[in-house]
Design an enzyme around this catalytic site. Structure first.
Site, PDB file in Angstrom:
ATOM      1  N   ARG A  37       0.806  32.288  48.652  1.00 56.30           N
ATOM      2  CA  ARG A  37      -0.320  31.403  48.981  1.00 56.30           C
ATOM      3  C   ARG A  37      -0.171  30.685  50.323  1.00 56.30           C
ATOM      4  O   ARG A  37      -1.138  30.605  51.081  1.00 56.30           O
ATOM      5  CB  ARG A  37      -0.564  30.377  47.859  1.00 56.30           C
ATOM      6  CG  ARG A  37      -0.784  31.003  46.478  1.00 56.30           C
ATOM      7  CD  ARG A  37      -1.291  30.028  45.432  1.00 56.30           C
ATOM      8  NE  ARG A  37      -2.630  29.572  45.735  1.00 56.30           N
ATOM      9  CZ  ARG A  37      -2.929  28.432  46.278  1.00 56.30           C
ATOM     10  NH1 ARG A  37      -1.992  27.551  46.531  1.00 56.30           N
ATOM     11  NH2 ARG A  37      -4.163  28.130  46.561  1.00 56.30           N
ATOM     12  N   GLU A  66     -14.936  30.185  32.687  1.00 54.86           N
ATOM     13  CA  GLU A  66     -13.797  31.068  33.015  1.00 54.86           C
ATOM     14  C   GLU A  66     -12.761  30.353  33.876  1.00 54.86           C
ATOM     15  O   GLU A  66     -12.473  30.784  34.995  1.00 54.86           O
ATOM     16  CB  GLU A  66     -14.304  32.292  33.798  1.00 54.86           C
ATOM     17  CG  GLU A  66     -15.381  33.100  33.103  1.00 54.86           C
ATOM     18  CD  GLU A  66     -16.049  34.128  34.037  1.00 54.86           C
ATOM     19  OE1 GLU A  66     -15.751  34.151  35.248  1.00 54.86           O
ATOM     20  OE2 GLU A  66     -16.880  34.906  33.539  1.00 54.86           O
ATOM     21  N   CYS A  95      11.555  39.288  56.711  1.00 55.59           N
ATOM     22  CA  CYS A  95      11.450  39.445  58.177  1.00 55.59           C
ATOM     23  C   CYS A  95      10.007  39.347  58.639  1.00 55.59           C
ATOM     24  O   CYS A  95       9.407  40.337  59.074  1.00 55.59           O
ATOM     25  CB  CYS A  95      12.052  40.783  58.566  1.00 55.59           C
ATOM     26  SG  CYS A  95      13.672  41.002  57.845  1.00 55.59           S
ATOM     27  N   GLU A  96       9.405  38.190  58.502  1.00 55.83           N
ATOM     28  CA  GLU A  96       8.033  37.930  58.927  1.00 55.83           C
ATOM     29  C   GLU A  96       7.947  36.452  59.262  1.00 55.83           C
ATOM     30  O   GLU A  96       8.440  35.617  58.494  1.00 55.83           O
ATOM     31  CB  GLU A  96       7.040  38.140  57.767  1.00 55.83           C
ATOM     32  CG  GLU A  96       6.989  39.505  57.181  1.00 55.83           C
ATOM     33  CD  GLU A  96       5.800  40.326  57.655  1.00 55.83           C
ATOM     34  OE1 GLU A  96       4.987  39.822  58.469  1.00 55.83           O
ATOM     35  OE2 GLU A  96       5.722  41.471  57.236  1.00 55.83           O
TER      36      GLU A  96
HETATM   37  N1  LLP Z   1     -14.035  34.015  37.251  1.00 58.43           N
HETATM   38  C1  LLP Z   1     -14.109  34.889  38.271  1.00 58.43           C
HETATM   39  C2  LLP Z   1     -15.151  35.911  38.251  1.00 58.43           C
HETATM   40  C3  LLP Z   1     -13.187  34.802  39.333  1.00 58.43           C
HETATM   41  O1  LLP Z   1     -13.268  35.658  40.345  1.00 58.43           O
HETATM   42  C4  LLP Z   1     -12.174  33.805  39.317  1.00 58.43           C
HETATM   43  C5  LLP Z   1     -11.201  33.711  40.404  1.00 58.43           C
HETATM   44  C6  LLP Z   1     -12.136  32.941  38.207  1.00 58.43           C
HETATM   45  C7  LLP Z   1     -13.081  33.055  37.206  1.00 58.43           C
HETATM   46  C8  LLP Z   1     -11.100  31.868  38.073  1.00 58.43           C
HETATM   47  O2  LLP Z   1     -11.183  30.948  39.106  1.00 58.43           O
HETATM   48  P1  LLP Z   1     -10.251  29.639  39.068  1.00 58.43           P
HETATM   49  O3  LLP Z   1     -10.691  28.808  37.899  1.00 58.43           O
HETATM   50  O4  LLP Z   1      -8.863  30.081  38.919  1.00 58.43           O
HETATM   51  O5  LLP Z   1     -10.512  28.987  40.365  1.00 58.43           O
HETATM   52  N2  LLP Z   1      -5.682  33.717  44.831  1.00 58.43           N
HETATM   53  C9  LLP Z   1      -6.494  32.570  45.170  1.00 58.43           C
HETATM   54  C10 LLP Z   1      -7.578  32.322  44.139  1.00 58.43           C
HETATM   55  C11 LLP Z   1      -8.476  33.523  43.896  1.00 58.43           C
HETATM   56  C12 LLP Z   1      -9.509  33.283  42.832  1.00 58.43           C
HETATM   57  C13 LLP Z   1     -10.210  34.543  42.469  1.00 58.43           C
HETATM   58  N3  LLP Z   1     -11.202  34.456  41.442  1.00 58.43           N
HETATM   59  C14 LLP Z   1      -5.571  31.367  45.369  1.00 58.43           C
HETATM   60  O6  LLP Z   1      -4.364  31.504  45.250  1.00 58.43           O
HETATM   61  O7  LLP Z   1      -6.046  30.277  45.699  1.00 58.43           O
END
Ligand code: LLP
Length: 415
Positions: free
Chosen positions: A313, A274, A343-344
């Site tokens: 981020r 995933e 404004c933060e």
């Molecule tokens: N599968 C599940 C169950 C997940 O919760 C996530 C990400 C992924 C796959 C995909 O993960 P990736 O390959 O993208 O690392 N907003 C944060 C990242 C949050 C990730 C949440 N879950 C950021 O900007 O770093």
């Protein structure tokens, strides 16, 4: 392949100049590169070739329909976490039988929508969710294909907010309860046990935590088989880290794939993966224009037209993303805090960045394809940015800039 490169001092994506795109579509503007998205996806496909597998792109990283469309055309599967993402995937031409549904809080409505669509698998995260899914599936006269998401309690060595595989995190079923939950799943009407699942965190740049998690998962597969519960797939989540700065290592997908392939060995298990960030992260940039340069004594600020509502981020995770001028121009250089109009004090895109800029110059924030526009908000009644996909000579508008009036069109004056 380099999706964003310099030609005569100007940043380009394929044959398109980023300066021209900013002029045509305005700023802030997200620009994605189709070829880069496709080639990141192909890396997984090549690395897993010869072993039964399904790449389920994690839609949450970037759910723009054009991104999903490009991936669906490659034959990608999808990992969703809401009925909203389900609808997006279907609207973009994704196949239901290639969708896995993750998330700790699926509602009955979402379970029903997944069943009605005929998705491939629910990644179940708790014993209660399992019981509820069994009831919903039985009421629909069907059974839900499930895998149980295990929390292997391994340290992903990443930012605490994006680490998910430790027992203090809310995700998955703890090792201590996993076997009992499988036994229960095997006897429940409406549940068809198919696989095992884990996702230990995001932005991982070393293989070690993966190897630890994979070893625990296959041990469990073997223990279940001895009890007569045969699984047909292992879903190893995402998390593959990308480059945010020149010093960062991007995870080597070939070595990662070798790691899961050798953990699985000759077991008859399809591998599901995933990845989100790895597919889209470096395939996108955020363009923003400098409004004002100002100094408070010895601190210098570049006030730009993108803000924390466009890219949260840096504010949320202290994430560092490279910022550079789109045109290399002859200007005095100094250290700037690149800040937005909100404004933060947390409204910054980068701090203490060496930049040679003047007012009205265009800046590019790199590695903004993942968890960027999807996490944007309308704070300060700021319309969300437009998004463009570059493909060779072409640039397609794939999301129009929001209209301000639309932001309060669903609100009502008092009677
Ligand atoms: N599968 C599940 C169950 C997940 O919760 C996530 C990400 C992924 C796959 C995909 O993960 P990736 O390959 O993208 O690392 N907003 C944060 C990242 C949050 C990730 C949440 N879950 C950021 O900007 O770093």
């Amino acid at each position: 392949m380099t999706p964003f490169y310099r030609h005569n001092g100007s940043l380009m994506s394929d044959q398109r100049s980023l300066t021209d795109l900013a002029e045509q579509y305005g700023t802030p503007l997200y620009v994605y590169n189709r070829g880069a998205i496709e080639s990141a996806w192909q890396e997984f496909s090549t690395a897993l070739e010869g072993h039964p597998h399904l790449i389920c792109y994690a839609v949450k990283a970037n759910s723009n329909l054009a991104v999903l469309d490009a991936l669906a055309r490659l034959g990608s599967g999808f990992d969703i976490v809401s009925v909203g993402e389900l609808k997006r995937v279907l609207a973009a031409g994704g196949k239901p039988e290639q969708i896995v549904f993750s998330g700790v809080g699926k509602s009955e409505r979402e379970m029903a929508a997944g069943l009605e669509a005929g998705i491939r698998c629910f990644n179940v995260e708790s014993a209660s969710e399992l019981e509820r899914l069994a009831v919903v599936a039985t009421a629909h006269g069907t059974s839900a294909q499930v895998s149980l998401r295990i929390n292997p309690d391994v340290d992903a060595q990443t930012h605490p907010y994006i680490s998910t595989g430790l027992k203090e995190n809310k995700f998955g079923i703890g090792m201590a309860d996993a076997m009992a939950t499988y036994r229960r799943a095997a006897e429940l009407d409406g549940i068809d046990v198919q696989g095992i699942d884990c996702h230990i965190g995001s932005q991982l740049t070393s293989l070690e935590p993966y190897a630890d998690a994979f070893a625990l998962l296959v041990q469990m597969v073997d223990a279940l088989k001895e009890e007569g519960i045969a699984l047909s797939h292992i879903d190893v989540g995402g998390g593959q880290g990308i480059q945010y700065s020149a010093e960062d290592d991007r995870l080597d997908v070939a070595s990662w794939a070798q790691c899961i392939r050798s953990a699985v060995g000759d077991r008859d298990l399809e591998i599901l993966v995933e990845p989100g960030r790895y597919i889209v992260g470096q395939a996108g940039v955020l363009l923003t224009r400098v409004e004002y340069l100002k100094s408070n004594e010895d601190r210098h600020f570049a006030v730009v037209d993108a803000a924390m509502n466009d890219l949260i981020r840096p504010a949320l995770y202290s994430a560092w993303q490279a910022i550079e001028s789109v045109e290399s121009l002859d200007r005095p250089s100094r250290l700037y805090d690149v800040v937005g109009p909100i404004c933060e004090s947390a409204d910054f895109l980068g701090k203490q960045r060496e930049l040679a800029i003047a007012e009205k110059d265009l800046l590019c924030v790199r590695s903004s394809g993942a968890y960027a526009s999807v996490m944007s908000s309308n704070y300060n009644t700021r319309p969300r940015a437009a998004e463009v996909m570059v493909d060779g000579d072409n640039a397609f508008l794939v999301r129009a800039r929001e209209e301000t009036e639309a932001l309060f069109a669903q609100e009502f004056l008092l009677p």
